[in-house]
Structures are given as C-alpha cells and as structure tokens.
Design a protein around this motif. Structure first.
Motif, short mmCIF file in Angstrom:
data_model
loop_
_atom_site.label_atom_id
_atom_site.label_comp_id
_atom_site.label_asym_id
_atom_site.label_seq_id
_atom_site.Cartn_x
_atom_site.Cartn_y
_atom_site.Cartn_z
N CYS A 153 40.96 119.43 8.66
CA CYS A 153 40.07 119.37 9.83
C CYS A 153 39.08 120.53 9.79
O CYS A 153 39.42 121.65 9.43
CB CYS A 153 40.91 119.45 11.09
SG CYS A 153 39.89 119.55 12.58
N GLY A 186 38.88 112.57 18.84
CA GLY A 186 39.98 112.78 17.91
C GLY A 186 41.33 112.68 18.59
O GLY A 186 42.17 111.84 18.24
N GLN A 189 31.15 119.49 13.10
CA GLN A 189 32.53 119.68 12.67
C GLN A 189 33.09 118.38 12.14
O GLN A 189 32.98 117.34 12.79
CB GLN A 189 33.37 120.16 13.86
CG GLN A 189 34.85 120.29 13.61
CD GLN A 189 35.67 119.32 14.45
OE1 GLN A 189 35.34 119.04 15.60
NE2 GLN A 189 36.73 118.79 13.86
N CYS A 237 35.69 115.63 11.40
CA CYS A 237 37.02 115.11 11.74
C CYS A 237 37.40 114.20 10.59
O CYS A 237 36.93 113.07 10.50
CB CYS A 237 36.97 114.33 13.06
SG CYS A 237 38.47 113.37 13.36
S1 SF4 Z 1 39.29 116.63 15.04
FE1 SF4 Z 1 40.07 115.00 13.76
S2 SF4 Z 1 40.86 116.03 11.99
FE2 SF4 Z 1 40.61 117.58 13.52
S3 SF4 Z 1 42.59 117.70 14.51
FE3 SF4 Z 1 41.36 116.24 15.66
S4 SF4 Z 1 41.89 114.26 14.80
FE4 SF4 Z 1 42.57 115.79 13.35
#
Ligand code: SF4
Lengths: 348, 617
Positions: A37, A142, A215, A217
């Motif tokens: 991440c 997320g 950022q 994901c």
């Molecule tokens: S942003 Fe995406 S990759 Fe990062 S912790 Fe959350 S779900 Fe997991």
C-alpha cells in the motif's frame, strides 16, 4: 524557514531541546495496511521528515477520520486522535483554535474528506485555521472494500457501480482553490524527496494547508498513478511547479493562450519569455485554478508541486487577538462583576 | 381626580400584539420595573417562529405573559387578569385564555375593517356585546401616541412605532411600577439616536398620564413587594442563566471554555451571550454545521479546554455520532439541548420534554452518559455548573436538558457569589502511570471514580493515541478482543452508574409525612407541579412532591422513594418517556399525565389531575 514561507506557521510551537530522529516518531503499534500500500511510503516519508522541523514531539498532533489512511495517527509516536468519518477537520479546528502552540495535522482520504466530510473541509480551508491537511487520494474506497470514490474517474467499474460510475469526480486542487485555501499542493507517494519538500512548506505555512498526495491502493485501484511513476512516461506528463521557475518540462511548456486562458504547447514552439513563470504568492487564485485544470479530463499534463501559498491571517490568530483586545480594554473577566452586572436589587 | 387604589396579592398580565409591535420588549421592560419593585415574578414569552409573519394575522401574534406577586410564585400563571391587545388578531388569539371578568385593554385604532376581516371578525367585537363577560377598556393607543409626539420631528410611522411604550406607560401607572429604570433603559438603548430616545420616553410618560386622567380607568392596583430570602437579586432568563453557569464553570474548573455551536432556535441566545465574554478567555466558534460545532468542542476538550456545544433537538440528532466518540474516548464535553417541539423541525419556538430518551439512548452502541435537567430559569445556572462538574470529574460527555420554556422564561434570581460556588477543578496527567514508571496508560482508571487520566498535548512523555475504535483496557491500543470489549462496555457503564453516589439523594417534600400520593417531575415542569401541589395542600389535601435533577444516573434512593407511596403521578410534556424508564427499572406502576401542546402545564390543570389521583385512592 523556506524560500516562500514567512515562518509564522510554527512560530508558536515550542522547539525540541534534543535532536529527534525518525525512530522517535515511530509508535510501538504494528502497521496494518495491506502489503504494498502507498500509505507505507507516506508514513515513512512523514516519520523521516518531521524531525527536520525541530519541534517537540508532544506538541504535534495527528487527527484523522475514517478510512485506510486514517489509521495513520496510531503509527506516529505523538499525540493522536482517530476520530469519525469525515469529521477530522472539525475536531482539529477546535484543537488548533484553542491551542496555537500545537502543530496539528489532519490525515484524510478522498472519501473521508470529499464525500462525508466535504463540508468541514471547505470550511476549514476558507477559515484558514493553522492546520496541515494531508489528503491521501487513491481514487477509491479501500476500507469498505472497493466502491468508487468522489475522485474516481467517470465510468469506474466497482462493486457498487457494475456498469460504471456516473458522477463527475472532484479535482481536489480545484476544489481547495475554490474554497479560498491559502496553501494548496500536490505530491505523490513514491517521490519521497518531493513529499518532504512539500510537507515542509505546508508545515511552515500559517493557516490551512491542503496537500493532495496521490496514493496507490494496490488492492482496489492498483496502478491509478502508474503513468506518473513509469520512467518511460513520467517526464512527458508531469509538470513540476516551482516557485519563480518557468512552468515547463523537457518537452512541454505552459503559456498564455490567445483566449486569455493558459495552454500547454511543445517546448520547442515557445520562446523562453513566453513560458509562464510560477508564482505561488499570486493573490489572485485564477491562474492557480487554471493550472489545476490542466490534467482534466485525463492525465495528460499533471502539475505536481505547490499551486498556491499566500499569506493571510489565520483564524486562531484573529481569535486570540479578539480575546486580547477584550482583556486589554476591560481587564480579565471577574465572575462576581459579571453576575451582578445590570439591574439588581437587594432584599433584607 | 383622586382614584381608588386597590391592593392585590398577585396579577397576571399578557401583552399581545403583532410580531412587529415590540411586545417582547414591552414585557421585558415591565418585568424589569416589577423586579426592581421587589415583587416575585415569572414570565412566559410566546412568539412565532417566523421573524415577521404577515402583519395583523393570527400566526403573527406575539405575546409576553408576566405573573407578579407579593409572595413567592412558581409559574407565569395560568390565565391572565389583564390582556393588552394591540390589534384584533391579538384579541382573537388570546381571548380563549381569558377568564371571565378579566380586563381587556384594546387598541381601538387597529380595529379597522381590514384588520378585523383579516382574522375573520364580521364586525368589531368592541362594538357589539360579544365581550360582555370581560371588562373592556377601549384606548386609541396609536393615535394618542401620535398626538403625544406631535412636537417631535418624526414621521407618522415612526411616531406610531412608540405605541408599545405608551401601553407600557399606561400599565406602569395601573400597577404602580417605578418609571426610572425604563427611562434609563430607553436613554441607553437609543444613546446614538437621542431624538428617538426622547420620543419613546415621551410616549411612555404620555401613557402614564393618560391612566391618571382618563375616566376609562377608575382604579389602580398595588401589589406589595414579596418577602424573599435576603440577598442581591436580578431578573434572569434560562438561556442567560445557562450561559452564566458555563462562564462560572470555566472559572471554577480553571479550564478555558470553548463553545462550538451552530445557530438554532431556541438555543442561539447562549451562543450570543457567551460570545460577549471574551474577557474570560472564552472562545466561541460558530461552526459550519451542528456536527462541526460538537466536533470542534471535542477537539478543544482533547486539548484541555472545557468543550461545550449548544443546540436543540434536531442538532442533538446530528451530533449523536460525535457524542458517542466522546463517550468512548472518555473526554469531558457538555452538550446543551434546549428542547423544542418535534419531531423534525416541529415547532421551533415551543417547548417540550421529548428529547429525554434521545439524550439517554440516541447513539449507536452502549453509550451511557449523565443527563442533568434544570427545573426553573434561574436553576439553569446551577445545572450548568453541575453538568461541568460531572464532565470534568468523570471525563464524560454530559447532556444538559433545558427547554424552550426555561430558555425564554425569566424569574428573579438571588445572585450567588463566586466564593459560594463549588470548586470543580481537576488535574491533568503529568507523569507516566504505568507500573514500570515510564509508560503512560491513557485508559488506566481512577479506582474510585473510574475516570481515566486526562493527558493533554504538550505534555512530554504522555504521547498517546485515542479514537473511536474499541480500546484495550489500560493501554488504549486498538483491540478487537471479545472479552476486552465486554469489559470496556461494562466499565463505561459502571463509571456513569457510580455517579449515583456523587449526587444528592432524591428529596421528597411531604410536610406531614403522611401523603399517599407522590407527584414526581423533572425539568421545567417543576413550577407548575409545585404550584399545583400548593393548591391541593391549601385545600386540605395531602400530596408529596419530588423532582429529579439527575436523569442519569438516577439518585441512589429513587426506587425507595417511588415504592414508599401508594401512587406515583408523573406529568411530562411528552408521551411518558421518564415513566417508561422508571416502570422498567423499578417495576412501579407510574401514572402518567401527558400533554404535548408546545406549552407548559397549567397549575390548575395539574391540581385537577392530582386531585383525581388522590380521589381514586
Ligand atoms: S488503501 Fe488499499 S492497499 Fe492501502 S490499506 Fe487500504 S485497501 Fe489496502
């Protein structure tokens, strides 16, 4: 103090007597984001950058809302408040307004700050209270497992939009400039050096600074910013914004268009004098806004850096001034005098 | 002409007119004169939610009722002895409340064909015999005012505006009120417009002189000052008392007050009042919405301030999630709910007690918090200090349940000195509290109060993180452990329940000790209940009275008190919310009496209900 800040942002926050390092800012909590991440990189960047500010650790506070990024405060060995969905700017506002001796950071995501907390975000920006808002933009939800977000591109196929999302996304930079923000910047999780420089400017800025951080994901929206990271394409689409420098890359340049707007043209077609010189301190936000539209609708030209950084009084400064003025005029309040003010009469 | 002076022990006057007629100001001024004279008094303003409803219509009628007496009184009175009706709408809207024989002073100038038609009168009731049950005094208030102001350089319209002062002058003569305070008030209010000040004073004096000379009033009345406990008194409304209570709480807790609030009727006056007192270091923040108001207050509490948010029912609904966050992060917070008629927007300027269950249970999860309710307008002061005491000592949000009746009503208040007020200060954590001497456990509790340490940012060595996710007992770290959660739920509950040992026992007023019926109340019903109880006793009946200030936790002896009587009557301005709780908790067969009209109970009404319960014994 940086080249573009006047140093007021941290002037009331006590300095540390000892030199602190990255490890001083790591809490004992196990970091629980998905492996890979982008949040890890941002956390490491923040932990390695904050010692540079030379502040006392106990005078730093990280406040967050809800979402993956909002776990951030648990990993910083400072004071921290993991609050509720969308409300971090409101909670941080009360804290910063009553404690000008703190360096207050809001950690939020695109869903947290632009959907459920949109109202608090825009009002924090217009008030210009001394906060640093780091908006982790991964263009997806997320924590709730992959629904489209207010920054997802139109037509995004997700669990809640199997035939594609219908609503036009927000451009956080445009939104912030429209909300009277005094400091607006964009950076990216993978570029630690750039992150450092932008965070430093944000910290030292007096008033609300909004930093959009692209950022990744990797679970629900992997590769959303790959074009900006891929060495093959990166330089062709990125436009680095640097105060006092021409807005141009090796191949592209920004100039005034014939219609009064701005346009991106091949660098070879313009003379150096024609290229717009970036001025973050420009009082009029319209040029900064125009720059924020260059990546619309697709990632063709993506400005990265500080769009705007103007000096105006911060809310808590003005609030303190009013208290000082009232006390200066009438002296500190006396409870007995207050209760007995106005028409009274005595019995017995 | 010498006029007869008659002695009365108490009088109820209602000023009624159009929203734009200045009836609230007129009532306020009459109240000040009355307070200064030394009568006991109680007031009830009643106004429409619309700022200026269409002129001359029934929805536009605004009124102000004042009850004053030569003895201590408990309510603004059931039925007016005198109605001042500035127009036909005011007469029509209020006539139903007037007992036979009451005086009506009507502004004849406004009883025009058009104004009469607006409210559905075919002809003028002043001219037929439809008002024969009452004593009508027709007075051309508007034209007399204009005439009195002839020498002034004023437009007719501006002159007409002073008619409320003429009416005030007339009533001041009729009831022997002092005039100096009103004159001084007008001079200050219009300091920047001396011509307007003079005109208003002239109108006021003309009203007085008119009373003295006209044939229409042959008698004037005297109500002797009341014998109240010695002290310095002032008149105070509930909202003002509540605001002062919060200032006092800040002083006595030695914590800076931070108010995060969003304007809402009928709570906005608290925001206005506190905004004036910056000399006390009070920070008032008008937020973008209700949620931000409470959020900012909680953020300030995290930073070591006394965080307060003020609102009414719809705002409490919006703040619920943040109040839950305050419950679980165990931070001091005061949530003031000036209840109004609901659901939804309801009737914003009307009173109700319908938020009790929301205050107690209107959040997700097991989310206990103390609930405190003031009983009278001036009691809002003490209730605010008590709410702050609990919030600070137990590190908890506290709900303070006022209501529209208390907020806008007023009464004389014996002003306490700062020294008389309790010291409610607390200590912030300054050192690690772990066994090893170096770690800080933000959720390690005080063994007695179960309160956790309050460690504020800026304190070296106590850096810690709190949040809405369940916390491990002691460390405060995120925990999803089932047994830990069960433990924390019970600890939070036990902390609030423990407060029962830190509040006074429920006091019962049962003079002879042999009553079989208890009337229980909470909040603003105190006045009407106590007045009704007096009536019963005066007529030889036996009834006990008890009133709850703390709704959560309840005083430790509550069950014992309830079980000591054959019958327990509980009047509430809701559909029986407290009754539901007491029945469930104590298995006592409470008799509810409920009316939800947006108005306080009347003493006579409650006396009838109490008598029925006694008779059914
Ligand atoms: S942003 Fe995406 S990759 Fe990062 S912790 Fe959350 S779900 Fe997991």
């Amino acid at each position: 103090m940086s080249e573009i800040q006047n140093g007021r942002g941290l002037s009331l926050v006590p300095k540390s007597d000892v030199k602190l390092g990255m490890k001083d800012f790591k809490s004992d909590q196990e970091v629980r984001w998905c492996p890979g991440c982008g949040d890890y990189a941002i956390l490491a960047a923040v932990q390695s950058f904050v010692p540079e500010l030379g502040l006392r650790r106990e005078n730093m506070v990280f406040v967050s809302g809800i979402g993956c990024s909002s776990r951030f405060p648990y990993y910083m060995d400072t004071y921290g408040f993991h609050s509720i969905h969308g409300r971090a700017p409101a909670i941080a506002t009360g804290l910063a307004a009553s404690r000008p001796d703190l360096s207050v950071w809001v950690i939020t995501g695109d869903g947290d700050s632009l959907s459920i907390g949109g109202n608090h975000l825009i009002h924090a920006l217009r008030r210009n209270i001394n906060l640093n808002i780091l908006l982790f933009n991964n263009r997806i939800y997320g924590l709730t497992k992959g629904q489209y977000s207010p920054t997802s591109e139109v037509g995004k196929i997700t669990k809640s939009t199997p035939m594609g999302s219908l609503d036009k996304p927000f451009n956080p930079i445009s939104l912030a400039i429209g909300a009277e923000a005094s400091f607006v910047a964009r950076t990216i999780d993978s570029d630690r050096k750039h992150l450092h420089s932008v965070l430093r400017e944000a910290a030292e800025h007096k008033g609300t600074s909004l930093v959009e951080i692209y950022q990744n994901c990797n679970i629900f929206n992997d590769g959303a910013f790959d074009q900006l990271k891929d060495p093959g394409q990166r330089d062709a689409i990125t436009l680095r914004l640097e105060h006092g420098q021409p807005i141009a890359s090796a191949t592209k340049a920004v100039r005034r268009g014939a219609d009064g707007g701005i346009e991106v043209v091949p660098r070879s077609e313009v003379s150096e004098e024609e290229i717009l010189v970036h001025d973050v301190r420009r009082p009029d936000p319209s040029l900064a806004f125009a720059l924020s539209r260059l990546d619309e609708p697709a990632f063709e030209h993506v400005p990265i850096g500080i769009f705007r950084s103007v000096d105006r009084p911060s809310y808590e400064e003005l609030m303190t001034e009013q208290l000082d003025e009232a006390i200066g005029k009438g002296g500190p309040g006396d409870l007995d005098d207050l209760l007995l003010a106005g028409d009274t009469w005595r019995i017995g | 002409m010498t006029k007869q002076v008659q002695q009365l022990d108490r009088v109820i006057i209602r000023f009624a007119g159009d929203s734009g007629d200045g009836m609230q100001l007129t009532g306020d001024r009459f109240t000040s004169g009355t307070a200064e004279f030394g009568n006991d008094l109680s007031t009830l303003p009643n106004f429409p939610a619309e700022i200026r409803a269409p002129a001359g219509t029934l929805p536009g009628v605004s009124s102000f009722q004042l009850h004053f007496a030569d003895h201590d009184i408990l309510t603004p009175g059931d039925a007016p002895n005198v109605l001042v009706a500035m127009n036909p709408a005011a007469l029509k809207a209020n006539l139903g409340d007037l007992p036979r024989g009451a005086d009506i002073i009507a502004n004849t100038d406004e009883f025009t064909k058009r104004n009469l038609q607006k409210v559905g009168y075919d002809g003028s009731p002043l001219e037929d015999d439809s008002l024969s049950e009452w004593r009508v005094h027709p007075v051309p208030l508007t034209s007399l005012t204009v005439k009195a102001l002839e020498g002034f350089d004023l437009s007719k319209k501006d002159a007409e505006r002073s008619k409320n002062m003429f009416a005030l002058g007339l009533l001041s003569w009729l009831y022997h009120r002092p005039t100096e305070t009103t004159i001084k008030f007008l001079e200050t209010k219009f300091a920047k417009r001396p011509d307007i000040a003079k005109a208003n004073i002239a109108a006021f004096q003309a009203g007085w002189n008119y009373g003295e000379t006209t044939e229409s009033f042959s008698v004037s009345y005297e109500v002797k000052p009341a014998q109240l406990p010695p002290g310095v008194y002032r008149n105070i409304s509930g909202n003002q008392a509540l605001a002062y209570g919060l200032v006092a709480a800040s002083v006595k807790s030695k914590l800076p007050l931070f108010l995060g609030s969003y304007p809402i009727t009928p709570a906005s006056d608290i925001l206005h009042e506190l905004s004036k007192h910056k000399r006390f270091g009070i920070r008032t923040f008008q937020a973008e919405d209700e949620i931000a108001g409470v959020g900012a207050a909680l953020g300030a509490s995290f930073g070591g301030a006394l965080g307060v948010t003020t609102t009414s029912g719809p705002g409490v609904a919006l703040k619920a999630e943040t109040v839950g966050l305050a419950v679980t992060t165990e931070l001091p917070l005061i949530v003031v709910d000036v209840q109004r008629a609901g659901p939804s927007t309801g009737m914003p300027t009307k009173t109700e007690q319908t938020d009790l269950l929301m205050a107690l249970y209107g959040r997700n999860g097991e989310s206990p918090l103390p609930v405190v309710a003031p009983a009278t307008p001036s009691d809002c002061f003490d209730a605010a200090v008590e709410a702050a005491r609990l919030a600070v000592k137990y590190r908890t949000p506290v709900m303070l349940l006022s209501d529209g009746y208390l907020a806008n009503g007023s009464e004389p208040w014996r002003v306490p000195s700062s020294a008389e007020l309790p010291d409610i200060s607390t200590e912030f954590a300054t050192a690690p509290n772990g066994e090893d001497g170096t770690t800080f456990l933000p959720f390690k509790r005080d063994p007695e109060t179960l309160a956790r340490p309050w460690a504020i940012p800026g304190t070296a060595g106590l850096e810690h993180r709190i949040g809405g996710i369940e916390k491990a007992d002691g460390t405060g770290n995120i925990s999803y452990d089932p047994n830990n959660h069960d433990k924390m739920v019970r600890l939070r509950q036990a902390k609030i329940e423990g407060i029962a040992h830190d509040i006074p026992a429920l006091d019962v007023d049962d003079p002879d000790g042999d009553a079989r019926v208890l009337v229980l109340g909470w909040g603003s019903t105190y006045g009407p209940i106590a007045a009704a109880v007096r009536r019963i006793r005066r007529a030889g009946g036996k009834v006990a009275q008890a009133h709850l200030r703390h709704l959560n936790p309840l005083p430790a002896n509550t069950g014992e008190v309830l079980r000591a009587y054959d019958k327990v009557l509980l009047p509430e301005i809701n559909l029986g919310q407290l009754a539901l709780l007491l029945r469930a908790r104590f298995l006592v067969d409470i008799i509810s009496y409920n009316r939800v009209r947006g108005l306080p109970f009347k003493a006579e009404e409650l006396a009838g209900v109490i008598q029925d319960v006694i008779d059914s014994e």
